[in-house]
Each structure stands twice: as C-alpha cells, then as structure tokens.
Design a protein around this motif. Structure first.
Motif, short mmCIF file in Angstrom:
data_model
loop_
_atom_site.label_atom_id
_atom_site.label_comp_id
_atom_site.label_asym_id
_atom_site.label_seq_id
_atom_site.Cartn_x
_atom_site.Cartn_y
_atom_site.Cartn_z
N PRO A 122 -11.30 16.73 7.95
CA PRO A 122 -9.68 16.24 7.44
C PRO A 122 -9.51 15.18 8.45
N ASP A 123 -10.24 15.07 9.82
CA ASP A 123 -9.54 13.77 10.13
C ASP A 123 -10.05 12.77 9.84
N ASP A 124 -11.30 12.67 8.90
CA ASP A 124 -12.04 11.63 8.12
C ASP A 124 -11.40 11.38 6.68
N ALA A 125 -10.26 12.02 6.56
CA ALA A 125 -9.80 11.71 5.16
C ALA A 125 -9.20 10.42 5.26
N PRO A 126 -8.86 9.89 3.87
CA PRO A 126 -8.38 8.45 3.76
C PRO A 126 -6.87 8.39 4.41
N ASP A 127 -5.97 9.41 4.31
CA ASP A 127 -4.50 9.14 5.19
C ASP A 127 -4.81 9.29 6.51
N SER A 128 -5.88 9.83 7.16
CA SER A 128 -6.24 9.93 8.81
C SER A 128 -6.84 8.63 8.96
N LEU A 129 -7.60 8.18 8.33
CA LEU A 129 -8.30 7.02 8.51
C LEU A 129 -7.40 5.95 8.49
N LYS A 130 -6.32 5.86 7.82
CA LYS A 130 -5.20 4.91 7.65
C LYS A 130 -4.60 4.80 8.84
N GLU A 131 -4.10 6.02 9.44
CA GLU A 131 -3.31 6.03 10.78
C GLU A 131 -4.42 5.52 11.81
N MET A 132 -5.52 5.90 11.69
CA MET A 132 -6.44 5.12 12.86
C MET A 132 -6.45 3.73 12.76
N PHE A 185 -9.56 -5.69 9.84
CA PHE A 185 -10.40 -5.59 8.56
C PHE A 185 -10.29 -4.36 7.88
N PRO A 186 -10.94 -4.62 6.57
CA PRO A 186 -10.56 -3.28 5.68
C PRO A 186 -11.28 -1.97 6.38
N LEU A 187 -10.97 -0.96 6.04
CA LEU A 187 -11.58 0.29 6.47
C LEU A 187 -11.33 1.29 5.20
N CYS A 188 -12.56 1.34 4.58
CA CYS A 188 -12.72 1.87 3.22
C CYS A 188 -13.34 3.45 3.27
N TYR A 189 -13.15 4.08 2.44
CA TYR A 189 -13.48 5.82 2.35
C TYR A 189 -14.35 5.84 1.29
N ASP A 190 -15.56 6.08 1.53
CA ASP A 190 -16.96 6.30 0.51
C ASP A 190 -16.83 7.64 0.04
N GLU A 191 -15.96 8.07 -0.76
CA GLU A 191 -15.86 9.56 -1.23
C GLU A 191 -17.12 10.12 -1.76
N SER A 192 -17.87 9.16 -2.51
CA SER A 192 -19.06 9.80 -3.21
C SER A 192 -20.30 9.73 -2.02
N GLN A 193 -20.12 8.99 -1.29
CA GLN A 193 -21.05 8.69 -0.02
C GLN A 193 -22.29 7.92 -0.63
N GLU A 194 -22.19 7.45 -1.87
CA GLU A 194 -23.40 6.37 -2.37
C GLU A 194 -23.54 5.11 -1.67
N THR A 195 -22.48 4.75 -1.04
CA THR A 195 -22.55 3.50 -0.35
C THR A 195 -23.46 3.75 1.01
N ALA A 196 -22.98 4.66 1.76
CA ALA A 196 -23.67 5.19 3.02
C ALA A 196 -25.08 5.25 2.63
N ASP A 256 -9.88 0.09 0.20
CA ASP A 256 -9.15 0.03 1.57
C ASP A 256 -8.15 0.98 1.85
N VAL A 257 -8.25 1.95 2.90
CA VAL A 257 -7.34 3.03 3.15
C VAL A 257 -5.98 2.42 3.47
N VAL A 258 -5.75 1.32 3.67
CA VAL A 258 -4.52 0.61 4.38
C VAL A 258 -3.93 0.06 3.05
N SER A 259 -4.65 -1.05 2.42
CA SER A 259 -3.93 -1.78 1.43
C SER A 259 -3.99 -1.25 0.04
N GLY A 260 -5.07 -0.46 -0.16
CA GLY A 260 -5.36 0.17 -1.58
C GLY A 260 -6.07 -0.59 -2.41
N GLN A 261 -6.56 -1.99 -1.82
CA GLN A 261 -7.28 -2.80 -2.56
C GLN A 261 -8.74 -2.53 -2.68
#
Length: 194
Positions: free
Chosen positions: A85-95, A103-114, A22-27
């Motif tokens: 870069p607008d879709d990078a974790p720090d920017s997503l956290k801001e959003m 709710f959690p907003l997670c970043y799928d860096e590997s794109q495997e979940t997508a 989760d880009v906000v909590s780090g969990q």
C-alpha cells in the motif's frame, strides 16, 4: 527484499509508448507529452523500497538540476499496491510532494508499461535521445544502501549530459540494482528472474 538487477534492454530500442496518470496532477502522461525534447529519462521507482529511499533525494535534485534543460523526466511506479500500500497512488503523491519532484510520477496499475520497458527493479533508469532511442540503461551511481559510497548520480548524470550535448553516451554501462518490481500474482513477465 530480493536484490534484482536491470535487464539491460538493448541500446537503440525505441521508447515504448504509454498512457499513465500523474498521481499529483491527474493529467495523462504519454510519450507525446515529451515530443521535441533532446532527451527523456524514464525512472521506475516506488515508495517503500530501501534502494529508492537511499537515492530519492538525488532523484529530486536531478529533477531540479535539469528542469531548465531540454530533458523530459517521468517516474513510474508499477508495484502491486494491494500487497504494498505504500506504493498506491495516494501514497506516491505524498512522496512526490514531500520530495518536491519537478517531474510527473505515474502509477502503472496494469504493469504493462513496466513490462514494455523490461523494468525489473526499483530504481531502474532508461535514457532516450532526441529520436526516443535508448542510449543508457543502468545504475544511478555506485552507491547502495550498504556500501558507504555517497549518492551523486554520477553514471546517470554523465549519460544525461551526453544526450543534451548530442554526444555519444558511453556504452560501458552497469546495471541498476534494487528491489524487484512487485508483480501482481500471475503477471510476472517472461524476463523476470532471468
């Protein structure tokens, strides 16, 4: 901006597991995080897409409206942050903080979940029942950035309400439409563009 529709993953598909931060909590968030809930909403979104910007306040409202219900919600962004870069974790956290996501907003860096969810566009919505089987995939509502229809979340909310009432979700479902997920070079899934 490529207008892309949902792949319409077959109904009754079991929710693929994932482990994302989760880009906000780090969990770390996974399917187990939502065990025991009556329903689960998985949303693939991002920050830069005009289709998501068009509905982002409604997504925040859905989070608020269902916060005290037996519904789990997670949003996931899988876009290539190197090129977007607008879709990078720090920017997503801001959003997430600006919109007040509950709710959690997670970043799928590997794109495997997508890929596991056959996500194709942003936004793309998947609703699972208490057994974590797919009962809805499709649009939020009829509104699009260019069609002058109001954003009300009608289609998605009807599916969520049916799941929470342990009722059958209407199988007449329309694909979501949005920007294509920005796959990393060479990482495009086999279903992409079909």
């Amino acid at each position: 901006m490529a207008r892309t529709a949902s792949t319409m993953l077959p109904l009754a598909t079991k929710a693929p597991d994932f482990q994302l931060e989760d880009v906000v909590s780090g969990q770390t968030i996974s399917l187990d995080t939502f065990a025991g809930k009556q329903g689960l909403l998985v949303m693939f979104i991002c920050r830069h897409c005009p289709f998501v910007k068009h509905v982002q306040e409604e997504l925040a409202r859905i989070g608020e409206d269902y916060a005290d219900k037996e519904l789990a919600i997670v949003a996931i962004s899988a876009n290539d942050a190197d090129k977007y870069p607008d879709d990078a974790p720090d920017s997503l956290k801001e959003m997430a903080e600006q919109l007040g996501f509950t709710f959690p907003l997670c970043y799928d860096e590997s794109q495997e979940t997508a890929k596991a969810y056959t996500a194709a566009c942003t936004p793309d919505f998947f609703v699972f029942d208490a057994q974590q089987q797919l009962v809805y995939r499709g649009q939020l509502d009829e509104s699009r950035p260019s069609n002058q229809q109001s954003v009300n979340g009608k289609d998605l909310r009807a599916a969520l309400d049916a799941v929470l009432a342990a009722q059958t979700v209407n199988s007449d479902q329309k694909p979501s439409l949005g920007c294509n997920i920005k796959w990393k070079p060479g990482n495009e899934p086999s279903y992409y563009g079909t």
